[in-house]
Design an enzyme around this catalytic site. Structure first.
Site, mmCIF file in Angstrom:
data_model
loop_
_atom_site.group_PDB
_atom_site.id
_atom_site.type_symbol
_atom_site.label_atom_id
_atom_site.label_comp_id
_atom_site.label_asym_id
_atom_site.label_seq_id
_atom_site.Cartn_x
_atom_site.Cartn_y
_atom_site.Cartn_z
ATOM 1 N N GLU A 81 -7.355 8.536 6.275
ATOM 2 C CA GLU A 81 -7.626 9.268 7.551
ATOM 3 C C GLU A 81 -8.046 10.725 7.235
ATOM 4 O O GLU A 81 -7.387 11.592 7.552
ATOM 5 C CB GLU A 81 -6.233 9.108 8.179
ATOM 6 C CG GLU A 81 -5.964 7.741 8.706
ATOM 7 C CD GLU A 81 -4.689 7.611 9.574
ATOM 8 O OE1 GLU A 81 -4.522 6.721 10.210
ATOM 9 O OE2 GLU A 81 -3.947 8.825 10.116
ATOM 10 N N ASN A 110 -7.454 1.776 10.130
ATOM 11 C CA ASN A 110 -6.114 2.001 10.455
ATOM 12 C C ASN A 110 -6.379 2.076 12.189
ATOM 13 O O ASN A 110 -7.273 2.610 12.590
ATOM 14 C CB ASN A 110 -5.637 3.190 10.319
ATOM 15 C CG ASN A 110 -5.125 3.088 8.754
ATOM 16 O OD1 ASN A 110 -5.064 2.382 8.097
ATOM 17 N ND2 ASN A 110 -4.705 4.611 8.287
ATOM 18 N N HIS A 161 -2.890 11.112 0.576
ATOM 19 C CA HIS A 161 -2.104 10.878 2.006
ATOM 20 C C HIS A 161 -1.565 12.073 2.333
ATOM 21 O O HIS A 161 -0.581 12.072 2.766
ATOM 22 C CB HIS A 161 -1.203 9.777 2.065
ATOM 23 C CG HIS A 161 -1.125 9.117 3.236
ATOM 24 N ND1 HIS A 161 -1.066 7.679 3.494
ATOM 25 C CD2 HIS A 161 -0.956 9.754 4.449
ATOM 26 C CE1 HIS A 161 -0.806 7.325 4.909
ATOM 27 N NE2 HIS A 161 -0.806 8.672 5.324
ATOM 28 N N ARG A 204 0.863 -1.380 0.102
ATOM 29 C CA ARG A 204 0.061 0.126 -0.104
ATOM 30 C C ARG A 204 1.091 1.150 0.106
ATOM 31 O O ARG A 204 1.635 1.408 1.133
ATOM 32 C CB ARG A 204 -0.749 -0.003 1.283
ATOM 33 C CG ARG A 204 -1.807 1.101 1.400
ATOM 34 C CD ARG A 204 -2.545 1.232 2.702
ATOM 35 N NE ARG A 204 -3.681 2.144 2.925
ATOM 36 C CZ ARG A 204 -3.248 3.144 3.845
ATOM 37 N NH1 ARG A 204 -2.148 3.050 4.430
ATOM 38 N NH2 ARG A 204 -4.142 4.357 4.085
ATOM 39 N N TYR A 233 -4.300 2.081 16.160
ATOM 40 C CA TYR A 233 -3.176 2.120 16.907
ATOM 41 C C TYR A 233 -3.220 1.700 18.353
ATOM 42 O O TYR A 233 -2.642 1.307 19.057
ATOM 43 C CB TYR A 233 -2.429 3.258 16.588
ATOM 44 C CG TYR A 233 -1.865 3.319 15.137
ATOM 45 C CD1 TYR A 233 -0.650 2.635 15.040
ATOM 46 C CD2 TYR A 233 -2.477 4.053 14.065
ATOM 47 C CE1 TYR A 233 0.046 2.805 13.555
ATOM 48 C CE2 TYR A 233 -1.919 3.959 12.889
ATOM 49 C CZ TYR A 233 -0.912 3.419 12.711
ATOM 50 O OH TYR A 233 -0.178 3.429 11.249
#
Length: 469
Positions: free
Chosen positions: A157, A287, A112, A68, A289
């Site tokens: 995001e 995503n 991005h 990616r 974390y």
């Protein structure tokens, strides 16, 4: 099931003034004194612009099914409008061909965070024209790269773009304005919808399209408290539902609209927009974390905001100003983020229950730690047992969600390489491959050797199963 790793253009490419590339907002932001740690910039980064062949070799050696990466909009269309840049398009075309030649599926992110500076000068994501320009750019990329791209991801995001870029101001373009942030949310959602429409117009209805969201796992401090449950609801609406709603359900959360009515009447949402934002997805990128813990703020004393994002005078939690984000118990990564693999299981299950027919893919998961380089027989080694443990435990958490019925199609370790970590510069290392920023030498960490064992065996190795070549 797809095993992969991920990067982003501004974080690794360098070559910012080469190959006809234009200026991005991150060039401007990182060159502004005080905006990034140590004044670091992405001017050179990992020099991937020159070393991409070597990096494709590492991708192949890792046994990845997919890679990616993101296209830098200002590299292929300097200025974000008008003429496209053949040299920039050629760079990504060569990269795609090289990946396919070694049997790796390209998963391409169109945005991005490196918006062409000229578009920002005209208002950036507060300007509806930026969403329209993004659709033109997306169409051209589909025309150029076609079916060489396995999955097209429109945005990475968008919460960070809107709420950290225009709300708190800790990301480019560094604006702290709640109305600008809310406007940006909508124009990013609109950009996604317009881009999907253009990609499928070029490549057909079966073209695989996605968007990647950093959905927050928000837990109430006291699950028995109605006030804390309400605090969670408010945080969820600005963190998650402001994207999930318009993208998958065709509506913004009513509570968010009500709580922000004093700021804006949301007239930037035009008639028909929510039909455009709601486009069928092939897969939803997730995503993950860490988690967050919230409670209702009493209004007394200073409101805590331990949300895992960089401190600033601005507030990304628009409509949730009476919500406190509490410090989390450890362990923590070098980012100060708590480590809670169960949060990934919970997130995937919540999405599966809410959207049972939508496939999911973990498009980023990883951790920054302070790595130690040692010499063994004259060979550099990087022992990173905490990262190996982190990857192992989160992949195990993903497997638990699959066992419970969640349709999760893949996992991408963040990141392939150490890189420019946005406002934290080069201080935080997420890579499974270490980069010496002076020599640009790449060194596999133990986590890379462990991950290769996973990708080649298709089973989850023990954390001790590290076998350097």
């Amino acid at each position: 099931f797809v095993w992969g790793s991920a990067t982003a253009s501004y974080q690794i490419e360098g070559g910012v003034s080469e190959g006809g590339r234009g200026l991005s907002i991150w060039d401007t932001f990182s060159h502004t004194p005080g905006k990034t740690l140590n004044g670091d910039t992405g001017d050179v980064a990992d020099d991937h612009f020159h070393r991409w062949r070597e990096d494709v070799g590492h991708i192949a050696d890792l046994g990845l099914d997919a890679y990616r990466f993101s296209i830098a909009w200002p590299r292929v269309q300097p200025g974000g409008g008008g003429e496209f840049n053949a040299e920039g398009i050629g760079f990504y075309s060569d990269l795609l061909d090289a990946l396919l030649a070694v049997g790796v599926k390209p998963v391409v992110t169109l945005y991005h965070w490196d918006l062409p500076q000229e578009l920002q000068d005209a208002g950036g994501w507060t300007n509806r024209a930026t969403a329209e320009a993004f659709a033109v750019y997306a169409r051209r990329m589909a025309e150029e790269f076609g079916d060489r791209v396995d999955v097209w991801t429109t945005l990475n995001e968008p919460w960070c773009t809107a709420l950290l870029g225009y709300g708190s101001g800790v990301h480019a373009p560094g604006i702290s304005d709640p109305v600008a942030a809310l406007t940006a949310i909508h124009h990013l959602n609109l950009a996604h919808g317009l881009a999907v429409r253009e990609i499928r117009d070029v490549l057909g209805a079966d073209a695989k399209v996605s968007i990647t969201l950093n959905l927050h796992v928000v837990r109430p401090d006291d699950p028995a408290s109605d006030l804390d449950l309400d605090a969670k609801r408010k945080a969820d609406q600005i963190a998650n539902d402001s994207f999930l709603g318009p993208l998958l359900e065709g509506a913004y959360p009513a509570g968010l609209l009500e709580r922000t009515a004093e700021l804006t009447d949301w007239s930037f949402v035009h008639d028909g927009d929510l039909d455009l934002t709601r486009q069928p997805l092939t897969v939803l990128g997730v995503n993950y974390y860490s988690t967050a813990r919230v409670r209702a703020w009493s209004g007394q004393g200073q409101r805590q905001q331990a949300d895992g994002h960089k401190d600033s005078a601005g507030n990304p939690w628009i409509g949730a100003e009476d919500v406190e984000f509490l410090p989390q118990p450890g362990p923590w990564t070098a980012m100060g983020w708590n480590i809670e693999p169960a949060g990934l299981t919970d997130l995937l299950m919540e999405l599966h229950e809410r959207y049972p027919h939508l496939p999911l893919m973990v498009t980023e998961n990883g951790a920054a730690f302070d790595d130690e380089v040692t010499l063994t027989g004259g060979v550099a080694r990087v022992h990173d047992p905490r990262r190996v443990q982190y990857l192992h435990d989160h992949i195990e958490a993903l497997a638990q969600a699959r066992d419970k019925g969640a349709d999760v199609r893949g996992y991408f370790a963040w990141s392939l390489l150490d890189n420019f970590e946005w406002a934290y510069g080069y201080d935080r290392r997420f890579g499974i491959i270490r980069v010496d920023y002076t020599t640009q030498e790449r060194t596999w960490k133990d986590s890379a050797h462990w991950y290769r064992r996973l990708t080649t065996s298709r089973t989850l190795p023990a954390i001790t199963e590290i076998h350097p070549a």
